[in-house]
Design a protein around this motif. Structure first.
Motif, short mmCIF file in Angstrom:
data_model
loop_
_atom_site.label_atom_id
_atom_site.label_comp_id
_atom_site.label_asym_id
_atom_site.label_seq_id
_atom_site.Cartn_x
_atom_site.Cartn_y
_atom_site.Cartn_z
N UNK A 66 0.65 -1.20 0.11
CA UNK A 66 0.04 0.02 0.15
C UNK A 66 0.74 1.23 0.12
N UNK A 67 1.89 1.11 0.66
CA UNK A 67 2.97 2.31 0.74
C UNK A 67 3.83 2.75 -0.44
N UNK A 68 3.68 1.81 -1.54
CA UNK A 68 4.52 1.90 -2.82
C UNK A 68 5.69 1.20 -2.50
N UNK A 69 6.44 0.86 -3.60
CA UNK A 69 7.66 -0.10 -3.72
C UNK A 69 7.54 -1.40 -3.01
N UNK A 70 8.47 -2.39 -3.34
CA UNK A 70 8.30 -3.58 -2.73
C UNK A 70 7.24 -4.61 -3.47
N UNK A 71 6.80 -4.38 -4.42
CA UNK A 71 6.12 -5.26 -5.27
C UNK A 71 6.88 -6.29 -5.86
N UNK A 72 6.32 -7.68 -5.74
CA UNK A 72 6.96 -8.82 -5.84
C UNK A 72 6.14 -9.73 -6.89
N UNK A 73 7.06 -10.49 -7.50
CA UNK A 73 6.32 -11.55 -8.28
C UNK A 73 7.36 -12.89 -8.35
N UNK A 74 6.58 -14.09 -8.25
CA UNK A 74 7.28 -15.28 -8.37
C UNK A 74 6.53 -16.49 -9.19
N UNK A 75 7.62 -17.26 -9.64
CA UNK A 75 6.97 -18.34 -10.69
C UNK A 75 7.78 -19.72 -10.07
N UNK A 94 11.82 -18.86 -9.50
CA UNK A 94 12.35 -17.50 -9.92
C UNK A 94 11.47 -16.59 -9.13
N UNK A 95 12.09 -15.45 -8.45
CA UNK A 95 11.46 -14.51 -7.45
C UNK A 95 12.00 -13.37 -7.64
N UNK A 96 11.20 -12.02 -7.78
CA UNK A 96 11.89 -10.73 -7.93
C UNK A 96 11.01 -9.68 -7.15
N UNK A 97 11.59 -8.59 -6.45
CA UNK A 97 11.01 -7.70 -5.96
C UNK A 97 11.79 -6.40 -6.28
N UNK A 98 11.00 -5.23 -6.08
CA UNK A 98 11.77 -3.90 -6.39
C UNK A 98 11.89 -3.31 -5.17
N UNK A 99 12.50 -2.16 -5.00
CA UNK A 99 13.12 -1.81 -3.88
C UNK A 99 12.01 -0.91 -3.28
N UNK A 100 12.24 -0.78 -1.93
CA UNK A 100 11.46 0.31 -1.04
C UNK A 100 12.27 1.37 -0.57
N UNK A 101 11.92 2.61 -1.16
CA UNK A 101 12.89 3.81 -0.76
C UNK A 101 12.58 4.19 0.80
N UNK A 174 14.84 -1.61 1.57
CA UNK A 174 14.54 -2.85 0.82
C UNK A 174 15.24 -3.10 -0.52
N UNK A 175 16.41 -3.64 -0.96
CA UNK A 175 16.97 -3.35 -2.06
C UNK A 175 16.21 -4.31 -3.12
N UNK A 176 16.09 -3.90 -4.56
CA UNK A 176 15.72 -4.49 -5.50
C UNK A 176 16.55 -5.73 -5.70
N UNK A 177 15.92 -6.97 -5.72
CA UNK A 177 16.42 -8.24 -5.92
C UNK A 177 15.55 -9.00 -6.92
#
Length: 297
Positions: A66-75, A94-101, A174-177
């Motif tokens: 809800x606060x923005x950033x940190x979206x993630x996906x997995x397969x 496979x998993x990935x997430x965006x950063x949280x500023x 939270x870093x992008x990973x």
């Protein structure tokens, strides 16, 4: 066993184990040195991997905050089966997430909350500060006469004759990973309660870290000598030698990419002799990590 994470040398990167490959987790809270060696004096956590999976399975998921950033996906895709005495299981994850500023969360958006008595700002900011005392990098500095406008310089905090810097405006919590892993297992029924097996695990994790721009002042120099701008420099408007504190904000935040790869290969035989369950195996495990300084340095 898994090789420790290459940068720490003392902890295992559990991200290297595909979730779809885990059958169960066993936790031995008492000392288990007799069975696992001296490293197990405080207990053991066993990740027991699947060995009898039959069929195929695919999973796809994702989420956002809800606060923005940190979206993630997995397969994840898994498959296994048997052909006579031969059994097999394989999974790819496979998993990935965006950063949280830091500024995207109320609890971390600033290091300066004067109404609560909190001030963790840095005196090394931009446009900087200066001192005519060249004898020590810890001289009494001033930003008098310099533009310390937060509207022009994000993170600038005017404080009397100083222009401090709120470093969290350029940081992430939270870093992008991204994390990719594959696991495969083959088994061969030898009869008489004996089983031969082989396992292979390959992993690759990537992280992107970002933090505040590089601080420049004598206290950070290898020799501890002040950074001095001579009076003869065309950029010196004071008419005298001057040392300065400064942050390289014009270069942007410091950013680095970390690549962590791991592997594990095991071959062994398990069998039952009366009331005893025996297992003999040989294996190799490796961990390799590289860090690239990509921006702001």
């Amino acid at each position: 066993r898994l090789a420790p994470y290459a940068f720490s040398g003392s902890a295992v990167d559990l991200n290297s184990i595909p979730l779809a490959a885990i059958d169960r987790v066993e936790i031995l809270r008492d000392g288990a040195s007799a069975q696992y060696g001296a490293d197990a004096i405080a207990g053991v956590v066993n990740f027991v991997l699947r060995s009898d999976f039959a069929g195929a399975e695919a999973r796809v998921g994702g989420g956002w905050t809800q606060g923005g950033g940190g979206s993630e996906g997995a397969a994840t895709i898994s498959a296994g089966g048997r052909a006579g005495k031969l059994g097999w299981f394989a999974t790819l994850d496979y998993r990935a997430n965006t950063a949280i500023d830091a500024t995207q969360r109320d609890f971390s958006r600033t290091a300066y909350l004067p109404d609560k008595g909190i001030d963790y700002t840095s005196a090394v900011g931009f446009p900087g500060a200066y001192a005519f005392d060249l004898s020590t990098p810890y001289a009494e500095f001033s930003a008098a006469g310099l533009d310390c406008d937060p509207a022009r310089y994000p993170g600038a905090i005017p404080q009397g004759d100083l222009c401090n810097y709120d470093y969290v405006v350029d940081s992430v919590i939270v870093p992008k990973s991204s994390k990719a892993s594959g696991f495969g297992r083959l088994t061969l029924d030898l009869g008489d309660d004996a089983l031969a097996y082989a396992e292979l695990l390959l992993t690759r994790n990537d992280y992107t870290y970002r933090t505040s721009p590089t601080p420049v002042w004598g206290g950070y120099s290898p020799t501890g000598e002040p950074f001095v701008l001579r009076a003869t420099s065309p950029y010196n408007t004071f008419g005298a030698d001057v040392q300065f504190w400064w942050r390289t904000s014009q270069l942007g935040p410091r950013a680095s990419d970390v690549e962590a790869a791991g592997d594990r290969a095991v071959v062994g035989v398990a069998w039952q002799a009366g009331a005893w369950e025996l297992d003999a195996a040989a294996g190799t495990s490796g961990s390799r990590t590289r860090q690239y300084f990509t921006d702001g340095y």
